[in-house]
Design an enzyme around this catalytic site. Structure first.
Site, short mmCIF file in Angstrom:
data_model
loop_
_atom_site.label_atom_id
_atom_site.label_comp_id
_atom_site.label_asym_id
_atom_site.label_seq_id
_atom_site.Cartn_x
_atom_site.Cartn_y
_atom_site.Cartn_z
N SER A 127 0.83 -1.20 0.00
CA SER A 127 0.00 0.00 0.00
C SER A 127 0.87 1.25 0.00
CB SER A 127 -0.85 -0.04 1.28
OG SER A 127 -1.35 1.24 1.58
N TYR A 152 -1.96 -1.14 10.87
CA TYR A 152 -2.24 -1.79 9.57
C TYR A 152 -1.13 -1.43 8.57
CZ TYR A 152 -3.71 -1.58 4.74
OH TYR A 152 -3.71 -1.66 3.37
N LYS A 156 2.26 -3.58 6.56
CA LYS A 156 2.67 -3.58 5.15
C LYS A 156 4.16 -3.25 5.04
CE LYS A 156 -1.34 -4.55 3.43
NZ LYS A 156 -1.57 -5.88 2.87
N1 UFG Z 1 -13.23 10.25 3.74
C1 UFG Z 1 -14.27 11.06 4.14
N2 UFG Z 1 -15.37 10.46 4.67
C2 UFG Z 1 -15.48 9.11 4.82
C3 UFG Z 1 -14.40 8.28 4.41
C4 UFG Z 1 -13.28 8.91 3.87
O1 UFG Z 1 -14.23 12.29 4.04
O2 UFG Z 1 -16.50 8.63 5.33
C5 UFG Z 1 -12.04 10.89 3.14
C6 UFG Z 1 -10.78 10.64 3.94
O3 UFG Z 1 -10.67 11.63 4.93
C7 UFG Z 1 -9.73 10.74 2.87
C8 UFG Z 1 -10.41 10.24 1.60
O4 UFG Z 1 -11.81 10.30 1.88
O5 UFG Z 1 -9.38 12.06 2.66
C9 UFG Z 1 -10.05 8.82 1.25
O6 UFG Z 1 -10.23 8.01 2.41
P1 UFG Z 1 -10.22 6.43 2.35
O7 UFG Z 1 -10.48 5.94 3.73
O8 UFG Z 1 -11.10 5.93 1.27
O9 UFG Z 1 -8.74 6.11 1.90
P2 UFG Z 1 -7.36 6.46 2.61
O10 UFG Z 1 -6.61 7.27 1.62
O11 UFG Z 1 -7.50 6.99 3.96
O12 UFG Z 1 -6.79 4.99 2.78
C10 UFG Z 1 -6.21 4.33 1.72
C11 UFG Z 1 -6.34 2.83 1.86
C12 UFG Z 1 -5.57 2.32 3.04
C13 UFG Z 1 -4.17 2.87 3.05
C14 UFG Z 1 -4.21 4.37 2.93
C15 UFG Z 1 -2.87 5.01 2.88
O13 UFG Z 1 -7.70 2.46 2.00
O14 UFG Z 1 -5.51 0.91 2.94
O15 UFG Z 1 -4.89 4.71 1.74
O16 UFG Z 1 -2.20 4.68 1.73
F1 UFG Z 1 -3.55 2.54 4.20
#
Ligand code: UFG
Length: 340
Positions: A127, A152, A156
């Site tokens: 990731s 998590y 990785k």
């Molecule tokens: N977000 C919201 N509301 C929500 C969910 C997410 O505003 O209900 C925002 C988050 O704050 C973020 C964006 O949407 O800005 C993306 O969030 P995700 O949770 O979909 O994805 P992340 O980038 O946080 O996480 C992803 C992968 C993880 C990994 C991470 C870092 O899902 O496995 O990238 O690389 F660890």
């Protein structure tokens, strides 16, 4: 004779899409999955899509003895793709040991069982989280890795370090670590997609469930980031594009085209979209208005992450083909399908 590939976590979100692509590329697939966050129905759905029923084995890879038995039985396999892992960032902060135990024991049991049985090719599901808070963008494979913000993410990073040690000591063993950015989307058949257990963690399943009324309101975590509209920017990538990259990596290892015993590739589109871009594209694509509200930043979120795609392009000959509209449309079709 077809080449045999063992896919751990092959009933999961990215695993199942990869199994379909492998079968369509004439590989024989053995799925190992303990169904802890997936369903056996996925195996039948893979059959519905491809006309081939993959061999399915229900084994918890934390169980060393059972893992050894399965790999002994399938020692004619040429390669393992290891998806099986827990992946909820927030849960990993609350229950770190669950994550270290599951993700690391499973990895260790898999790589020792496979190498004992002469299966010396390995693809790891990594990731972009291994880059932590990067100092420069876009993120290349040379960007320094950092301690990730969550246990998590740390599993990785630790896994990549374990693979580094192993490939240095065992010269027969080769590995490719694929660092995913933000996988979303679903299979065009509407038969495979993300099936979050309970309340989703990631943006896309949150959006689709808020749109169909399963969740009352989408909370947008922060609109005061230093980005064009204040919401964080990510590199969203279609899960089918991701699956295709795995097949290319498999062929690279089997054809011995890899240049180092352990290679790393970023898998993203190279394009950053903000949370508001995704919301607007969802509304335009589906015609459904989303009920959302801005709230506090989520702990551990970084303002911007997007990939440099040059290395994957040059070495794998792979580029993501599907755009945000297609990702969103397929996610929405899938959401409607599972609820009917
Ligand atoms: N977000 C919201 N509301 C929500 C969910 C997410 O505003 O209900 C925002 C988050 O704050 C973020 C964006 O949407 O800005 C993306 O969030 P995700 O949770 O979909 O994805 P992340 O980038 O946080 O996480 C992803 C992968 C993880 C990994 C991470 C870092 O899902 O496995 O990238 O690389 F660890």
């Amino acid at each position: 004779m077809k080449n045999k590939v063992i896919v751990t976590g092959g009933c999961g979100y990215i695993g199942s899409h990869t199994v379909v692509e492998l079968i369509e590329n004439n590989f024989e697939v053995v799925i190992i999955d303990d169904l802890s966050n997936s369903s056996k129905k996925t195996v039948e759905r893979i059959h519905d899509i491809t006309g081939v029923l993959p061999n399915f084995i229900n084994v918890d890879l934390k169980n060393e003895l059972e893992t050894n038995t399965v790999f002994k039985k399938h020692k004619d396999a040429q390669l393992v793709i290891h998806f099986a892992a827990h992946k909820a960032v927030g849960e990993s902060v609350a229950e770190p040991l669950k994550y270290y135990q599951n993700n690391l024991y499973s990895l260790l049991n898999t790589i020792s069982a496979q190498s004992q049985n002469g299966i010396n090719n390995f693809i790891f599901s990594s990731s972009a989280t291994v880059y932590g808070l990067p100092e420069t963008l876009p993120i290349t494979e040379k960007t320094k890795t950092q301690r990730p913000f969550s246990p998590y993410g740390n599993t990785k990073k630790m896994a990549e370090e374990i693979l580094d040690d192993l490939t240095k000591s065992n010269h027969e063993f080769s590995a490719i670590s694929l660092r995913y950015f933000n996988p979303i989307g679903a299979h065009e058949s509407g038969l495979l997609g993300e099936l979050p257990n309970g309340i989703p963690n990631n943006l896309m399943p949150y959006i689709t469930q808020a749109a169909n009324g399963n969740i009352e309101k989408l909370m947008v975590y922060g609109n005061d980031y230093p980005t064009k509209d204040g919401t964080p920017i990510r590199d969203y990538i279609h899960v089918v594009d991701l699956a295709k990259a795995h097949v290319i990596a498999v062929k690279r290892l089997l054809n011995k085209e890899h240049e180092k015993p352990l290679e790393f590739f970023n898998l993203g589109t190279g394009i950053g979209y903000s949370v508001m871009d995704v919301i607007n594209c969802f509304e335009n694509t589906t015609g459904v208005k989303l009920n959302y509200e801005f709230t506090e930043r989520r702990a551990g979120d970084v303002p911007q992450l997007y990939a440099a795609t040059t290395l994957a392009q040059e070495k794998l000959g792979w580029t993501a083909e599907k755009g945000l509209h297609e990702m969103i449309k397929s996610s929405w079709d899938w959401e409607n399908n599972i609820n009917n």
